[in-house]
Design a protein around this motif. Structure first.
Motif, PDB file in Angstrom:
ATOM      1  N   SER A 137      49.304  22.934  45.192  1.00 19.35           N
ATOM      2  CA  SER A 137      50.396  23.600  44.469  1.00 19.35           C
ATOM      3  C   SER A 137      49.946  24.207  43.152  1.00 19.35           C
ATOM      4  CB  SER A 137      51.527  22.606  44.190  1.00 19.35           C
ATOM      5  OG  SER A 137      52.119  22.174  45.383  1.00 19.35           O
ATOM      6  N   ALA A 138      49.036  23.548  42.471  1.00 20.05           N
ATOM      7  CA  ALA A 138      48.565  24.054  41.183  1.00 20.05           C
ATOM      8  C   ALA A 138      47.461  25.087  41.345  1.00 20.05           C
ATOM      9  CB  ALA A 138      48.064  22.892  40.320  1.00 20.05           C
ATOM     10  N   GLU A 139      46.920  25.221  42.545  1.00 21.59           N
ATOM     11  CA  GLU A 139      45.786  26.115  42.768  1.00 21.59           C
ATOM     12  C   GLU A 139      46.189  27.446  43.387  1.00 21.59           C
ATOM     13  OE1 GLU A 139      42.434  25.737  41.996  1.00 21.59           O
ATOM     14  OE2 GLU A 139      43.179  24.064  40.792  1.00 21.59           O
ATOM     15  N   LEU A 140      46.921  27.391  44.508  1.00 20.05           N
ATOM     16  CA  LEU A 140      47.179  28.609  45.271  1.00 20.05           C
ATOM     17  C   LEU A 140      47.953  29.669  44.474  1.00 20.05           C
ATOM     18  CD1 LEU A 140      47.103  30.259  47.882  1.00 20.05           C
ATOM     19  CD2 LEU A 140      49.168  29.030  48.610  1.00 20.05           C
ATOM     20  N   PRO A 141      49.118  29.348  43.891  1.00 24.61           N
ATOM     21  CA  PRO A 141      49.839  30.401  43.160  1.00 24.61           C
ATOM     22  C   PRO A 141      49.019  30.977  42.014  1.00 24.61           C
ATOM     23  CG  PRO A 141      51.229  28.482  43.535  1.00 24.61           C
ATOM     24  CD  PRO A 141      49.848  28.072  43.886  1.00 24.61           C
ATOM     25  N   MET A 142      48.272  30.122  41.335  1.00 27.24           N
ATOM     26  CA  MET A 142      47.434  30.580  40.228  1.00 27.24           C
ATOM     27  C   MET A 142      46.416  31.601  40.713  1.00 27.24           C
ATOM     28  SD  MET A 142      44.807  28.238  38.036  1.00 27.24           S
ATOM     29  CE  MET A 142      43.865  27.832  39.528  1.00 27.24           C
ATOM     30  N   ARG A 143      45.787  31.330  41.866  1.00 27.12           N
ATOM     31  CA  ARG A 143      44.779  32.244  42.391  1.00 27.12           C
ATOM     32  C   ARG A 143      45.412  33.576  42.807  1.00 27.12           C
ATOM     33  NH1 ARG A 143      40.871  29.742  39.919  1.00 27.12           N
ATOM     34  NH2 ARG A 143      40.442  27.650  40.725  1.00 27.12           N
ATOM     35  N   LEU A 148      46.344  39.285  41.547  1.00 21.75           N
ATOM     36  CA  LEU A 148      47.220  40.429  41.285  1.00 21.75           C
ATOM     37  C   LEU A 148      46.969  41.034  39.907  1.00 21.75           C
ATOM     38  CD1 LEU A 148      50.740  39.351  42.619  1.00 21.75           C
ATOM     39  CD2 LEU A 148      49.377  41.262  43.411  1.00 21.75           C
ATOM     40  N   LEU A 149      46.750  40.144  38.927  1.00 18.86           N
ATOM     41  CA  LEU A 149      46.597  40.600  37.554  1.00 18.86           C
ATOM     42  C   LEU A 149      45.165  40.998  37.212  1.00 18.86           C
ATOM     43  CD1 LEU A 149      48.828  37.945  35.754  1.00 18.86           C
ATOM     44  CD2 LEU A 149      49.392  40.339  36.186  1.00 18.86           C
ATOM     45  N   GLY A 150      44.212  40.621  38.071  1.00 17.96           N
ATOM     46  CA  GLY A 150      42.828  40.937  37.783  1.00 17.96           C
ATOM     47  C   GLY A 150      42.184  40.007  36.786  1.00 17.96           C
ATOM     48  N   PRO A 199      39.617  50.434  34.505  1.00 19.73           N
ATOM     49  CA  PRO A 199      40.696  50.378  35.500  1.00 19.73           C
ATOM     50  C   PRO A 199      40.197  49.869  36.842  1.00 19.73           C
ATOM     51  CG  PRO A 199      40.022  52.644  35.070  1.00 19.73           C
ATOM     52  CD  PRO A 199      39.345  51.800  34.038  1.00 19.73           C
ATOM     53  N   SER A 200      41.133  49.210  37.572  1.00 19.78           N
ATOM     54  CA  SER A 200      40.830  48.674  38.890  1.00 19.78           C
ATOM     55  C   SER A 200      42.045  48.928  39.776  1.00 19.78           C
ATOM     56  CB  SER A 200      40.512  47.175  38.768  1.00 19.78           C
ATOM     57  OG  SER A 200      40.210  46.625  40.017  1.00 19.78           O
ATOM     58  N   ASP A 201      42.248  48.088  40.794  1.00 17.78           N
ATOM     59  CA  ASP A 201      43.396  48.261  41.677  1.00 17.78           C
ATOM     60  C   ASP A 201      44.390  47.112  41.522  1.00 17.78           C
ATOM     61  OD1 ASP A 201      41.891  46.257  42.764  1.00 17.78           O
ATOM     62  OD2 ASP A 201      41.913  47.039  44.820  1.00 17.78           O
TER      63      ASP A 201
END
Length: 397
Positions: A137-143, A148-150, A199-201
């Motif tokens: 729970s503490a790992e997956l959403p963070m990753r 998404l944020l880069g 810049p990235s995606d």
């Protein structure tokens, strides 16, 4: 709480953390409009009342925040904090993020989300026990949010921990709003400055480079400070809701092994199971609003200037909406889901949270079709905005 006691409910009282639902039932039956004198707020708990109230942003404003402590404090929200804004400015800011959280873009994330799940879960195969919160729970959403944020993986833990700490309260206490720590975006400043030149995606690049027409009619891109605010909102919301959801999947399915077996036998039921867990144990059980004008509920007037709590966790167990609402049923037809809100503030990240929850449960059940919880080591946390597991030790097999 025994039903012969005087009816009382308090989002800060630890007596309601483990099992608030008997009290929620009494509120729906005995005090559908409830007033808490100690903390000076009103609350509604029936589905139809929340369905009526949440979309009514003219009466129930988000401009003073969506958390009780914020609404009561009267603090000024930073511009661009779209979850704490009303139309028209809210709509302008939301349109920017809608371009990022399109159904197609979210669907395209599934291979990466699944890869994160596999990388998280595979090292646990063969273990006889592990803490679902710490390991998953503490790992997956963070990753996922970091991707998404880069943000480099090495720096994601500090950002997650900061978001968690800003929402934490002591037993019986309230959130610390000093210096607006909950909305602090300083952790992201260096990434914004670097991404502006490289810049990235990722989401930061999109936020920095997307042109829009602002409230003055000027076509421009976001300032770095505005992009910081957006990034903070996305990072905090994405980590909290999904992390709590995964924890509830672990505990609720341990308590209902027959339902878990149904999912193992027929994985096509998993999307419906996600909806049922969101109803049964919503990660965000309360939504606060500022009352802009006198409004009547159940023959009583809620005066202008009040704080209103919409008790989603109570409405999700409303007998008038869901037959046998205290029964957990992965085959239940949910229909409209209150857990992600209603109206202009419907959660932009709902599709992403559902995707992460579904993929996580699919991958967990592939590896661990059976588990129990060591309840003496499990710890629940509740604040005036979120409720979920801080620790949830599982025994496998």
């Amino acid at each position: 709480m025994p039903t012969d006691e005087a009816l009382y409910w308090d989002p800060y009282d630890p007596r309601f953390t483990n099992d608030p639902y008997p009290t929620y039932r009494r509120l729906r039956e005995e005090a559908p409009l409830y007033y808490n004198e100690k903390h000076d707020f009103y609350a509604v708990s029936r589905y139809e009342d929340i369905e009526r109230g949440l979309p009514d942003w003219r009466t129930f404003s988000s401009a003073r925040g969506g958390i009780l402590e914020m609404v009561k404090s009267g603090i000024e929200m930073p511009p661009g904090t779209l979850i704490f804004e009303d139309p028209e400015i809210h709509d302008l800011h939301r349109r920017l993020l809608v371009r990022v959280f399109t159904p197609r873009r979210i669907a395209e994330l599934e291979p990466q989300v699944r890869d994160y799940c596999v990388r998280t879960l595979d090292p646990l195969v063969g273990a006889t026990e592990f803490d679902l919160i710490r390991e998953v729970s503490a790992e997956l959403p963070m990753r996922v949010i970091g991707m998404l944020l880069g943000i480099p993986e090495a720096d994601q833990e500090a950002i997650r921990d900061s978001a968690d700490e800003s929402l934490r309260t002591e037993v019986g206490g309230q959130m610390d709003l000093q210096d607006m720590a909950i909305m602090s975006s300083e952790l992201f400043r260096d990434y914004i400055e670097w991404r502006a030149k490289n810049p990235s995606d990722d989401l930061m690049t999109v936020l920095l480079n997307t042109e829009f027409e602002d409230e003055d009619g000027t076509t421009r891109t976001l300032t770095h400070d505005e992009a910081l605010t957006y990034t903070t909102v996305v990072a905090g919301a994405g980590n909290e809701t999904t992390g709590r959801l995964i924890g509830w999947l672990g505990s609720v399915l341990a308590q209902h092994p027959d339902q878990r077996r149904a999912l193992v036998d027929d994985p096509s039921l998993i999307p419906g199971a996600i909806e049922e867990v969101l109803r049964y144990e919503p990660p965000g059980p309360f939504i606060a609003r500022y009352v802009t004008k006198d409004v009547e509920y159940h023959g009583q007037t809620v005066p202008e200037g009040s704080a209103m709590m919409f008790m989603v966790g109570a409405a999700n167990r409303d007998e008038n909406r869901y037959p046998d609402p205290d029964r957990f049923d992965v085959r239940r037809k949910i229909g409209q889901q209150l857990t992600f809100g209603l109206g202009v503030h419907y959660c932009l990240g709902a599709a992403l949270a559902r995707l992460e929850g579904r993929v996580a449960l699919e991958e967990i059940l592939k590896r661990f079709p059976k588990w129990d919880v060591k309840w003496d080591g499990a710890k629940l946390a509740q604040t005036s905005t979120v409720r979920g597991w801080e620790t949830l030790p599982l025994t496998i097999g």
